[in-house]
Write a protein that holds these residues in place. Structure first.
Motif, short mmCIF file in Angstrom:
data_model
loop_
_atom_site.label_atom_id
_atom_site.label_comp_id
_atom_site.label_asym_id
_atom_site.label_seq_id
_atom_site.Cartn_x
_atom_site.Cartn_y
_atom_site.Cartn_z
N UNK A 143 -126.50 26.91 39.00
CA UNK A 143 -125.94 28.14 38.43
C UNK A 143 -125.39 27.89 37.03
N UNK A 144 -124.76 26.76 36.83
CA UNK A 144 -124.24 26.43 35.50
C UNK A 144 -125.39 26.31 34.51
N UNK A 145 -126.46 25.66 34.91
CA UNK A 145 -127.61 25.52 34.02
C UNK A 145 -128.19 26.88 33.64
N UNK A 146 -128.25 27.78 34.60
CA UNK A 146 -128.73 29.13 34.30
C UNK A 146 -127.77 29.82 33.33
N UNK A 147 -126.48 29.67 33.57
CA UNK A 147 -125.48 30.25 32.68
C UNK A 147 -125.63 29.70 31.25
N UNK A 149 -128.21 28.70 29.75
CA UNK A 149 -129.40 29.26 29.09
C UNK A 149 -129.22 30.74 28.73
N UNK A 150 -128.56 31.49 29.61
CA UNK A 150 -128.46 32.94 29.44
C UNK A 150 -127.04 33.42 29.70
N UNK A 151 -126.05 33.03 28.88
CA UNK A 151 -124.66 33.39 29.18
C UNK A 151 -124.42 34.90 29.26
N UNK A 152 -125.05 35.69 28.39
CA UNK A 152 -124.79 37.14 28.40
C UNK A 152 -125.42 37.83 29.61
N UNK A 153 -126.56 37.35 30.06
CA UNK A 153 -127.27 38.00 31.15
C UNK A 153 -126.93 37.42 32.52
N UNK A 154 -126.14 36.36 32.56
CA UNK A 154 -125.91 35.64 33.81
C UNK A 154 -125.26 36.52 34.88
N UNK A 155 -124.31 37.37 34.53
CA UNK A 155 -123.60 38.19 35.52
C UNK A 155 -124.53 39.10 36.30
N UNK A 160 -126.52 34.28 39.89
CA UNK A 160 -125.08 34.50 39.99
C UNK A 160 -124.74 35.14 41.33
N UNK A 161 -125.49 36.14 41.72
CA UNK A 161 -125.23 36.82 42.99
C UNK A 161 -125.41 35.86 44.18
N UNK A 162 -126.42 35.01 44.12
CA UNK A 162 -126.63 34.03 45.19
C UNK A 162 -125.48 33.03 45.23
#
Length: 169
Positions: A143-147, A149-155, A160-162
């Motif tokens: 999840x951190x790695x995804x964040x 890459x895409x901090x604005x879209x992560x939420x 994020x939901x998973x």
């Protein structure tokens, strides 16, 4: 060196890795997660010490207390996604978290392998419990790695939901 001594050393090495990166992190939320992961690694050290000392009840109690850390990281993620601050992350941050992912995946694999070789049912159960903890860390770091890459879209992401739905399992 027996498996428990090796595991205790491995957990202390993980703790040192996270502490080093907490000191070097400029992002306050990621710094907090590094600190929490360092604390988790120390708990894992004490888990293996309890197992080595023959106290499986204490070992189980130590692992059960780790679910509160997962909740705390979930709260940090909520803070991160609500922040109005525009963040960008470079290759160094990603490389650090990829290394962390590798550490956690190897630990989980090692503990699962040793559990499958274990004849004692209680020892097998305890090794699988710690492997499950490492799996939680893998999900967290993913999840951190995804964040990163895409901090604005992560939420709004499924990632994020998973992660938010994880309950320490």
């Amino acid at each position: 060196m027996d498996i428990l001594e090796f595991a205790m050393k491995m957990e202390l090495d993980g703790k040192a890795f996270y502490e080093k990166h907490a000191r070097n992190s400029t992002d306050k939320e990621l710094k907090r997660i590094f600190i929490l992961l360092a604390e988790e690694e120390e708990k894992h050290y004490h888990f293996f010490k309890a197992v080595k000392d023959g106290d499986s009840d204490e070992a189980s109690k130590i692992i059960t207390s780790s679910t509160s850390s997962l909740k705390e990281v979930q709260n940090i993620f909520v803070e991160m996604t609500k922040s109005a601050e525009k963040k960008t992350f470079g290759d160094n941050e990603q490389a650090t978290w990829l290394k962390a992912m590798d550490i956690e995946e190897k630990a989980e694999s090692f503990y699962r392998e040793k559990a499958s070789e274990e004849e004692n049912e209680e020892q097998r159960r305890l090794l699988n419990m710690i492997a499950d903890e490492e799996r939680n860390h893998v999900h967290m770091i993913d999840s951190i790695l995804t964040y990163l890459k895409f901090p604005e879209a992560f939420a709004d992401s499924a990632q994020f939901k998973n992660f938010q739905s994880l309950e320490g399992k």
